[in-house]
Design an enzyme around this catalytic site. Sequence first.
Site, mmCIF file in Angstrom:
data_model
loop_
_atom_site.group_PDB
_atom_site.id
_atom_site.type_symbol
_atom_site.label_atom_id
_atom_site.label_comp_id
_atom_site.label_asym_id
_atom_site.label_seq_id
_atom_site.Cartn_x
_atom_site.Cartn_y
_atom_site.Cartn_z
ATOM 1 N N LYS A 31 0.856 -1.214 0.000
ATOM 2 C CA LYS A 31 0.000 0.000 0.000
ATOM 3 C C LYS A 31 0.878 1.245 0.000
ATOM 4 O O LYS A 31 0.699 2.144 -0.813
ATOM 5 C CB LYS A 31 -0.888 0.016 1.233
ATOM 6 C CG LYS A 31 -1.448 1.403 1.605
ATOM 7 C CD LYS A 31 -2.284 1.439 2.834
ATOM 8 C CE LYS A 31 -1.597 1.822 4.089
ATOM 9 N NZ LYS A 31 -1.330 3.225 4.360
ATOM 10 N N ASN A 32 1.852 1.285 0.923
ATOM 11 C CA ASN A 32 2.619 2.520 1.075
ATOM 12 C C ASN A 32 3.568 2.775 -0.091
ATOM 13 O O ASN A 32 3.778 3.926 -0.481
ATOM 14 C CB ASN A 32 3.341 2.518 2.418
ATOM 15 C CG ASN A 32 2.328 2.602 3.565
ATOM 16 O OD1 ASN A 32 1.190 3.031 3.358
ATOM 17 N ND2 ASN A 32 2.722 2.164 4.734
ATOM 18 N N ARG A 50 -2.662 10.300 4.675
ATOM 19 C CA ARG A 50 -1.321 10.865 4.828
ATOM 20 C C ARG A 50 -0.536 10.731 3.538
ATOM 21 O O ARG A 50 0.294 11.582 3.213
ATOM 22 C CB ARG A 50 -0.612 10.127 5.976
ATOM 23 C CG ARG A 50 0.831 10.478 6.182
ATOM 24 C CD ARG A 50 1.023 11.767 6.925
ATOM 25 N NE ARG A 50 2.433 12.021 7.186
ATOM 26 C CZ ARG A 50 2.883 13.015 7.931
ATOM 27 N NH1 ARG A 50 2.033 13.844 8.507
ATOM 28 N NH2 ARG A 50 4.177 13.201 8.120
ATOM 29 N N CYS A 63 -4.120 8.102 9.721
ATOM 30 C CA CYS A 63 -4.445 7.462 10.993
ATOM 31 C C CYS A 63 -4.082 8.378 12.161
ATOM 32 O O CYS A 63 -3.063 9.068 12.144
ATOM 33 C CB CYS A 63 -3.671 6.158 11.140
ATOM 34 S SG CYS A 63 -4.183 4.925 9.940
ATOM 35 N N ARG A 91 2.126 13.551 13.648
ATOM 36 C CA ARG A 91 2.305 13.405 12.203
ATOM 37 C C ARG A 91 2.666 14.746 11.560
ATOM 38 O O ARG A 91 2.042 15.229 10.631
ATOM 39 C CB ARG A 91 1.068 12.782 11.560
ATOM 40 C CG ARG A 91 0.664 11.547 12.331
ATOM 41 C CD ARG A 91 -0.040 10.523 11.552
ATOM 42 N NE ARG A 91 0.828 9.800 10.637
ATOM 43 C CZ ARG A 91 0.348 8.892 9.777
ATOM 44 N NH1 ARG A 91 -0.933 8.665 9.741
ATOM 45 N NH2 ARG A 91 1.163 8.241 8.978
ATOM 46 N N ASP A 96 7.137 18.958 9.041
ATOM 47 C CA ASP A 96 8.164 20.012 8.971
ATOM 48 C C ASP A 96 9.385 19.598 8.165
ATOM 49 O O ASP A 96 9.992 20.418 7.445
ATOM 50 C CB ASP A 96 8.570 20.424 10.383
ATOM 51 C CG ASP A 96 9.036 19.218 11.201
ATOM 52 O OD1 ASP A 96 8.352 18.164 11.153
ATOM 53 O OD2 ASP A 96 10.083 19.291 11.860
ATOM 54 N N ASP A 111 4.226 -0.303 11.927
ATOM 55 C CA ASP A 111 2.894 -0.684 11.425
ATOM 56 C C ASP A 111 2.492 -2.090 11.873
ATOM 57 O O ASP A 111 1.343 -2.491 11.664
ATOM 58 C CB ASP A 111 2.851 -0.588 9.899
ATOM 59 C CG ASP A 111 2.988 0.855 9.445
ATOM 60 O OD1 ASP A 111 3.248 1.079 8.247
ATOM 61 O OD2 ASP A 111 2.868 1.753 10.295
ATOM 62 N N VAL A 130 8.616 5.507 16.853
ATOM 63 C CA VAL A 130 8.213 6.266 15.661
ATOM 64 C C VAL A 130 7.021 7.165 15.949
ATOM 65 O O VAL A 130 6.994 8.338 15.578
ATOM 66 C CB VAL A 130 7.892 5.315 14.485
ATOM 67 C CG1 VAL A 130 7.462 6.083 13.256
ATOM 68 C CG2 VAL A 130 9.103 4.436 14.172
ATOM 69 N N ARG A 177 -8.901 0.574 4.122
ATOM 70 C CA ARG A 177 -7.926 1.492 3.523
ATOM 71 C C ARG A 177 -6.627 0.770 3.185
ATOM 72 O O ARG A 177 -5.891 1.181 2.309
ATOM 73 C CB ARG A 177 -7.596 2.630 4.499
ATOM 74 C CG ARG A 177 -8.668 3.678 4.636
ATOM 75 C CD ARG A 177 -8.132 4.859 5.422
ATOM 76 N NE ARG A 177 -6.848 5.294 4.885
ATOM 77 C CZ ARG A 177 -5.887 5.838 5.644
ATOM 78 N NH1 ARG A 177 -6.055 5.984 6.933
ATOM 79 N NH2 ARG A 177 -4.755 6.224 5.091
HETATM 80 C C1 EPZ Z 1 4.724 6.299 6.353
HETATM 81 O O1 EPZ Z 1 4.157 7.410 7.011
HETATM 82 C C2 EPZ Z 1 3.607 5.264 6.274
HETATM 83 N N1 EPZ Z 1 2.477 5.819 5.542
HETATM 84 C C3 EPZ Z 1 3.152 4.863 7.673
HETATM 85 O O2 EPZ Z 1 2.215 3.795 7.513
HETATM 86 C C4 EPZ Z 1 4.356 4.342 8.461
HETATM 87 O O3 EPZ Z 1 3.949 4.081 9.778
HETATM 88 C C5 EPZ Z 1 5.461 5.395 8.460
HETATM 89 O O4 EPZ Z 1 5.816 5.736 7.101
HETATM 90 C C6 EPZ Z 1 6.713 4.907 9.172
HETATM 91 O O5 EPZ Z 1 7.164 3.730 8.574
HETATM 92 C C7 EPZ Z 1 2.549 5.931 4.202
HETATM 93 O O6 EPZ Z 1 3.542 5.589 3.593
HETATM 94 C C8 EPZ Z 1 1.332 6.490 3.522
HETATM 95 P P1 EPZ Z 1 7.303 9.293 8.625
HETATM 96 P P2 EPZ Z 1 4.972 8.816 7.067
HETATM 97 O O7 EPZ Z 1 7.386 10.547 7.839
HETATM 98 O O8 EPZ Z 1 5.697 9.027 5.787
HETATM 99 C C9 EPZ Z 1 7.465 12.264 12.366
HETATM 100 C C10 EPZ Z 1 0.227 2.590 7.789
HETATM 101 O O9 EPZ Z 1 -0.333 2.061 8.758
HETATM 102 N N2 EPZ Z 1 7.717 13.261 11.340
HETATM 103 O O10 EPZ Z 1 8.434 8.333 8.606
HETATM 104 O O11 EPZ Z 1 4.049 9.857 7.529
HETATM 105 C C11 EPZ Z 1 6.017 11.800 12.304
HETATM 106 O O12 EPZ Z 1 5.210 12.644 13.092
HETATM 107 C C12 EPZ Z 1 0.847 3.963 7.934
HETATM 108 O O13 EPZ Z 1 0.340 2.077 6.648
HETATM 109 C C13 EPZ Z 1 8.061 14.553 11.731
HETATM 110 O O14 EPZ Z 1 8.172 14.837 12.918
HETATM 111 O O15 EPZ Z 1 6.010 8.472 8.224
HETATM 112 C C14 EPZ Z 1 6.080 10.407 12.845
HETATM 113 O O16 EPZ Z 1 6.014 10.449 14.251
HETATM 114 C C15 EPZ Z 1 0.706 4.523 9.333
HETATM 115 N N3 EPZ Z 1 8.257 15.496 10.769
HETATM 116 C C16 EPZ Z 1 7.459 9.916 12.419
HETATM 117 O O17 EPZ Z 1 8.222 11.087 12.094
HETATM 118 C C17 EPZ Z 1 8.116 15.199 9.422
HETATM 119 O O18 EPZ Z 1 8.305 16.104 8.582
HETATM 120 C C18 EPZ Z 1 7.423 8.988 11.209
HETATM 121 O O19 EPZ Z 1 6.932 9.708 10.119
HETATM 122 C C19 EPZ Z 1 7.784 13.879 9.059
HETATM 123 C C20 EPZ Z 1 7.584 12.928 10.026
#
Ligand code: EPZ
Length: 460
Positions: free
Chosen positions: A51-52, A124, A148, A153, A156, A339, A361, A431
């Site tokens: 999916k991702n 997202r 979610c 999330r 920045d 996940d 995370v 989803r």
């Molecule tokens: C992707 O989300 C996935 N979603 C998530 O899967 C997955 O949990 C995550 O990567 C981590 O592996 C999709 O690909 C659509 P991150 P993403 O940017 O890109 C913080 C599922 O169940 N962060 O690595 O949003 C953020 O708040 C979903 O399939 C910042 O602080 O993940 C989070 O706590 C859930 N600033 C952490 O980093 C930023 O600019 C991880 O975020 C970006 C992120």
Amino acid sequence: MAVEAQRQTRGSESELGLEFGRRMQPTPQEARIVIQGGQALHGTVTVGGSKNATLALMAGVVLASTGVTGLKRVPRISDIANMATILRGLGVDAVFSEDQKNIRFDATRLTSFEPSDQLVTRMRGSLQLLGPILARQGRVRLAPPGGCNIGARAYDLHLKGLMALGATIDESGGYIFAEAPAEGLRGAQVYLDKPSVGATMNLLMAASLAKGTTIIENAAQEPDVEDLAQLIIAMGGNVVGHGTGMITVEGVEALHGVDFTVSPDRIEGGTFAMAAAITGGDLFLEGANPAQMRPILMKLAEMGVVIEEAPNGVRVMHPGHSLKATDVTAMPHPGFPTDLQQPIATLLSLAEGTAMVTDTVYEGRFRYLNELIKMGAKARWEGRTAVITGVGSLSGADVEASDLRAGAAMVLAGLVAQGTTRVFSVHHIDRGYECFTQKLASVGANIWREDEFGKRVEAV
Ligand code: EPZ
């Protein structure tokens, strides 16, 4: 009968009819998944496309100014349909194959730089549109994305990275508005405070058409990022280091359409591996990629689950005795994936001993434990850490899917619980899991869906 009288009769008939109809209908509740627990799962389950990765690849399609891009092994889930609609709104021609497992895109004529607010706010993954639209159109206006409810999330790092490539960002109107310099984006050295998957993806895509070299340090190493880098390379881009913490991108003038097969979904694969383990079963996960699932399979093996890797998948067997508790720390890849933090917690709730589960995370991904406790689990949590002590059994109950992966965890619990479990808010599950109930039923689970009136329906 005079017209007036007829109207009155009709009026009262219709009210009566409505009233009668209403009395005939049970009180509408909510669509749900229903499980009669206790069946060990045996057989073969096909693992679909990630999916991702697919969401990122669909955003990446926008980068191709010539030719057609064909994505193969796409999962049939609502997020993908949603993303295809968003792309059509930008002027991308997106056509699904009959079985909806392949999509062909033509992004040569983009007509907008503003993805639909209503659709973007549902997931997202739409955040990944920032980079490619900015790279192709010179500007992008995006409503803050949804997704979610598992933490702040923030995004920045996405914006900081795009600014490093020369973009100006304005969020004053409640939207993310990014604009490239007149001469276009330029390569830069970017350090990510966190190995953000989405930020790495956005930067990868923006840098692929920027002038010069971009180095992304502390980049995310998830297989989904590797898929996107491979797509960009196949489109004529120049990327090295993907799958490591440092990715180097040489910008090119233009990228072209290409055919690409999406990697199997390691999270779906891991979910079915845990379904085999928790029910005392034996499943072959056809199409699973053991190398991408290594962190998951190693953790399950620590608990005593028997794993057999094969060229075209992975066999997962319960050892025949109770599983052992083991501590789990969810981290960016190649750590254990966040996940699957919720699904493995369900497994740990029935393992022998006590386990600590830490999610480095997300800061808000333990709410589902309230639902698991309703079924008899012994768990408590504080901030990013939960303590789970195995119990002898779980009891069926009505539970909520508070988010996509929490929903999967509730279904896993229902598969093994004594009695009936009803999992509500199934739209979260739809989803991210294709034909979830059908796949589980095909290997022996006593599981089905009911509509909001409690009528058994065949899942589509
Ligand atoms: C992707 O989300 C996935 N979603 C998530 O899967 C997955 O949990 C995550 O990567 C981590 O592996 C999709 O690909 C659509 P991150 P993403 O940017 O890109 C913080 C599922 O169940 N962060 O690595 O949003 C953020 O708040 C979903 O399939 C910042 O602080 O993940 C989070 O706590 C859930 N600033 C952490 O980093 C930023 O600019 C991880 O975020 C970006 C992120």
